[in-house]
Design a protein around this motif. Structure first.
Motif, PDB file in Angstrom:
ATOM      1  N   GLY A  48       0.779  -1.230   0.000  1.00  0.00           N
ATOM      2  CA  GLY A  48       0.000   0.000   0.000  1.00  0.00           C
ATOM      3  C   GLY A  48       0.810   1.279   0.000  1.00  0.00           C
ATOM      4  O   GLY A  48       0.237   2.376   0.012  1.00  0.00           O
ATOM      5  N   PHE A  49       2.146   1.195  -0.025  1.00  0.00           N
ATOM      6  CA  PHE A  49       2.998   2.382  -0.005  1.00  0.00           C
ATOM      7  C   PHE A  49       4.025   2.341  -1.134  1.00  0.00           C
ATOM      8  O   PHE A  49       4.507   1.268  -1.500  1.00  0.00           O
ATOM      9  CB  PHE A  49       3.757   2.495   1.323  1.00  0.00           C
ATOM     10  N   ILE A  50       4.354   3.515  -1.654  1.00  0.00           N
ATOM     11  CA  ILE A  50       5.469   3.665  -2.584  1.00  0.00           C
ATOM     12  C   ILE A  50       6.567   4.408  -1.831  1.00  0.00           C
ATOM     13  O   ILE A  50       6.453   5.618  -1.586  1.00  0.00           O
ATOM     14  CB  ILE A  50       5.064   4.448  -3.843  1.00  0.00           C
ATOM     15  N   PRO A  51       7.631   3.707  -1.415  1.00  0.00           N
ATOM     16  CA  PRO A  51       8.696   4.350  -0.649  1.00  0.00           C
ATOM     17  C   PRO A  51       9.359   5.485  -1.433  1.00  0.00           C
ATOM     18  O   PRO A  51       9.382   5.479  -2.670  1.00  0.00           O
ATOM     19  CB  PRO A  51       9.688   3.200  -0.388  1.00  0.00           C
ATOM     20  N   LYS A  52       9.931   6.443  -0.706  1.00  0.00           N
ATOM     21  CA  LYS A  52      10.543   7.597  -1.373  1.00  0.00           C
ATOM     22  C   LYS A  52      11.794   7.215  -2.164  1.00  0.00           C
ATOM     23  O   LYS A  52      12.267   8.016  -2.982  1.00  0.00           O
ATOM     24  CB  LYS A  52      10.855   8.690  -0.360  1.00  0.00           C
ATOM     25  N   SER A  53      12.291   6.004  -1.965  1.00  0.00           N
ATOM     26  CA  SER A  53      13.419   5.534  -2.785  1.00  0.00           C
ATOM     27  C   SER A  53      13.015   5.396  -4.249  1.00  0.00           C
ATOM     28  O   SER A  53      13.876   5.298  -5.130  1.00  0.00           O
ATOM     29  CB  SER A  53      13.950   4.203  -2.255  1.00  0.00           C
ATOM     30  N   TYR A  54      11.707   5.388  -4.518  1.00  0.00           N
ATOM     31  CA  TYR A  54      11.211   5.315  -5.894  1.00  0.00           C
ATOM     32  C   TYR A  54      10.840   6.685  -6.446  1.00  0.00           C
ATOM     33  O   TYR A  54      10.283   6.782  -7.534  1.00  0.00           O
ATOM     34  CB  TYR A  54      10.009   4.373  -5.979  1.00  0.00           C
ATOM     35  N   PHE A  55      11.132   7.756  -5.701  1.00  0.00           N
ATOM     36  CA  PHE A  55      10.894   9.099  -6.211  1.00  0.00           C
ATOM     37  C   PHE A  55      12.067   9.499  -7.107  1.00  0.00           C
ATOM     38  O   PHE A  55      13.227   9.331  -6.737  1.00  0.00           O
ATOM     39  CB  PHE A  55      10.781  10.117  -5.076  1.00  0.00           C
ATOM     40  N   LEU A  56      11.768  10.039  -8.247  1.00  0.00           N
ATOM     41  CA  LEU A  56      12.812  10.531  -9.145  1.00  0.00           C
ATOM     42  C   LEU A  56      13.229  11.948  -8.753  1.00  0.00           C
ATOM     43  O   LEU A  56      14.408  12.256  -8.632  1.00  0.00           O
ATOM     44  CB  LEU A  56      12.302  10.509 -10.586  1.00  0.00           C
ATOM     45  N   ARG A  57      12.220  12.784  -8.548  1.00  0.00           N
ATOM     46  CA  ARG A  57      12.444  14.142  -8.060  1.00  0.00           C
ATOM     47  C   ARG A  57      11.123  14.681  -7.524  1.00  0.00           C
ATOM     48  O   ARG A  57      10.052  14.157  -7.830  1.00  0.00           O
ATOM     49  CB  ARG A  57      12.990  15.060  -9.149  1.00  0.00           C
ATOM     50  N   VAL A  58      11.228  15.768  -6.734  1.00  0.00           N
ATOM     51  CA  VAL A  58      10.050  16.399  -6.145  1.00  0.00           C
ATOM     52  C   VAL A  58      10.226  17.904  -6.263  1.00  0.00           C
ATOM     53  O   VAL A  58      11.327  18.428  -6.047  1.00  0.00           O
ATOM     54  CB  VAL A  58       9.885  16.012  -4.658  1.00  0.00           C
TER      55      VAL A  58
END
Length: 208
Positions: free
Chosen positions: A187-197
């Motif tokens: 149920g979560f997408i960890p921030k390690s999968y963020f490309l940029r914000v």
């Protein structure tokens, strides 16, 4: 008497809740692909206002194309579904009318819109699908138009590392109105999968 526009908005919200979350609790049969028979709606005392004509109007005027209305020749009935946003466990993945993304070339961009009030929680735990089946992403970050996938007033844009998500075997789907959907991990997408914000208005990068 409420203006027609206000009444139509209220009806659309009522329809959205029913098709995404409430069909089962209301005793209305919903298929694995998310479709509900219009005749079933009209037999329910709370939803008799959803005539075929009214549903055609709601579907045709919805800027984000939230619904699909069809004639089912096998059953001999008109049916309607919400294209995404379900919390009902019966509607999931490919069975829910979603196309699975298999390579990054299909999704050059996946961006999630959120608000500063949620940012501290997102930095701690990642993106949560909340009560829905998926976290929603838009396929564009063009802020000058109406986009399916995030609200027009969102403040923060989170870009997904699609290549990494796919490499790790986490599914991404595309709905019929071009919203990208990811169930994440538990149920979560960890921030390690963020490309940029970044800040949506200024474009300033945010640290995560």
């Amino acid at each position: 008497m409420a203006p027609k526009r206000q009444i139509d908005v209220q009806l659309s919200k009522k329809l959205s809740w029913l098709l995404r979350h409430g069909a089962k609790s209301e005793g209305i049969h919903i298929k694995e692909d998310g479709f509900v028979s219009i005749s079933d709606l009209q037999e329910h005392p709370r939803y008799r206002t959803f005539t075929l004509e009214k549903l055609e109007e709601i579907v045709s005027t919805d800027a984000k194309q939230r619904y699909t209305l069809r004639w089912n020749p096998d059953c001999g009935v008109h049916e309607i579904r919400a294209n995404q946003g379900h919390s009902l466990s019966v509607v999931e993945g490919e069975a829910g009318g979603l196309d699975r993304i298999t390579h990054i070339g299909q999704v050059p961009l996946a961006v999630h819109g959120t608000y500063y009030r949620h940012w501290d929680a997102i930095k701690r735990q990642g993106l949560s699908r909340m009560k829905r089946n998926h976290v929603h992403f838009a396929s564009s970050d063009d802020t000058t138009c109406t986009l399916s996938g995030f609200r027009n007033d969102c403040q923060i844009l989170i870009y997904l590392n699609v290549d990494k998500i796919l490499a790790d075997g986490i599914p991404i789907y595309r709905s019929s109105n071009n919203v990208l959907l990811c169930p994440g991990i538990n149920g979560f997408i960890p921030k390690s999968y963020f490309l940029r914000v970044g800040d949506r208005k200024t474009g300033q990068a945010l640290t995560f």
